[in-house]
Design an enzyme around this catalytic site. Structure first.
Site, mmCIF file in Angstrom:
data_model
loop_
_atom_site.group_PDB
_atom_site.id
_atom_site.type_symbol
_atom_site.label_atom_id
_atom_site.label_comp_id
_atom_site.label_asym_id
_atom_site.label_seq_id
_atom_site.Cartn_x
_atom_site.Cartn_y
_atom_site.Cartn_z
ATOM 1 N N SER A 140 -1.435 -8.793 -2.362
ATOM 2 C CA SER A 140 -0.435 -7.809 -1.929
ATOM 3 C C SER A 140 0.943 -8.434 -2.134
ATOM 4 C CB SER A 140 -0.651 -7.532 -0.433
ATOM 5 O OG SER A 140 0.419 -6.816 0.113
ATOM 6 N N TYR A 146 -2.390 -9.922 8.346
ATOM 7 C CA TYR A 146 -2.574 -9.385 6.985
ATOM 8 C C TYR A 146 -1.781 -10.243 5.994
ATOM 9 C CZ TYR A 146 -2.500 -5.963 3.123
ATOM 10 O OH TYR A 146 -2.633 -5.340 1.895
#
Ligand SMILES: NC(=O)c1ccc[n+]([C@@H]2O[C@H](COP(=O)([O-])OP(=O)(O)OC[C@H]3O[C@@H](n4cnc5c(N)ncnc54)[C@H](OP(=O)(O)O)[C@@H]3O)[C@@H](O)[C@H]2O)c1
Length: 251
Positions: A142, A155
């Protein structure tokens, strides 16, 4: 970029980026094994693979469980006799909250799926790739694997971990013909994004503006990067993080 006659596994292939990758690999001629937890959605991806002119099947898999990951690769090899490519895409988001309120349960769940899941997947995929003389792996991290995103530290840590795992494994297996790279998407229009966007119109406008291109991305734009990193055109590329983020991490 033909992948004709090759065999790929896509984890998290039941929706979003994973489904787009499965269809893209099928269009280029690869057979695709779809691995995720939801059976109906996984079977729908298999239908789309066939519609794209290739073949494949679904293996119900929780990437956080070693026995499931072993079975995922085992069934692929039992049927096709080899494994050439893998897109390790399965992942979950973190609901934003202050660090001081976050729980150990949330930490374990996110790290187990997003980070351990990629490590386990590569362990079994590379064992097989060594026996068929090489391969290429693309992990999906990401923009949060490259820069800080406040409110979702677990995350962010899991996705930074995927970048580190990718580099270490790429270097370890470079001489054995296995290339390992990582794609770091910006915000992409998928179910994950929709869950985040729900009831957050102001936040959504801010997210778009954080991408210099002025919009969020499409799952197919991530699939295009994964295809290129797997094909022979990227034969000298390994251990790299590729931001596909509309310029998000460029400023
Ligand atoms: N959308 C974005 O803006 C964005 C941005 C950057 C990075 N990413 C990353 O891109 C990847 C795909 O996300 P997406 O946006 O396509 O979201 P999505 O539509 O929610 O897809 C997530 C996929 O992961 C699978 N999955 C989740 N937990 C799993 C587990 N334990 N075992 C096996 N499969 C599991 C889900 O399938 P099942 O539920 O069937 O298991 C689903 O297919 C994720 O790693 C995400 O972190 C997304």
């Amino acid at each position: 970029m033909s992948l004709s006659g090759k065999v790929a596994i896509v984890t998290g292939g039941s929706s979003g980026i994973g489904r787009a990758c499965a269809i893209a690999f099928a269009r280029e001629g690869a057979s695709v094994v779809v691995a995720s937890r939801r059976e109906d959605e996984g079977q729908e991806t298999v239908r789309l693979i066939k519609e794209a002119g290739s073949d494949g099947f679904f293996v119900k898999t929780d990437v956080a469980k070693e026995a499931d990951v072993s079975t995922m690769v085992g069934k692929t090899v039992a049927y096709y006799g080899r494994l050439d490519y893998a897109v390790n895409n399965a992942g979950i988001e973190q609901v934003p909250s202050p660090l001081i309120d976050q729980t150990e349960e949330t930490f374990d769940q996110i790290i187990n799926i997003n980070l351990k899941g990629v490590w386990l997947s590569m362990k079994y995929q590379i064992r097989q790739m060594l026996t068929n003389g090489g391969g290429a792996i693309v992990n999906i991290s990401s923009a949060a694997g490259l820069v800080a995103i406040p409110g979702i530290p677990i995350y962010t840590a899991s996705k930074h971990g995927v970048v580190g795992l990718t580099k270490a494994v790429a270097v370890e297996y470079a001489k054995q013909g296995i290339r390992v790279n990582v794609v770091c998407p910006g915000s992409i229009q998928t179910d994950m994004y929709e869950r985040f966007a729900k009831g957050n119109a102001q936040g959504i406008e801010q997210i778009k503006q954080m991408h210099p291109i002025g919009r969020v991305g499409k799952a197919e734009e991530i699939a295009n990067a994964a295809i290129w990193l797997c094909c022979d055109g990227a034969s000298f590329v390994t251990g790299q993080s590729l931001g596909v983020d509309g310029g998000y991490t460029a400023h």
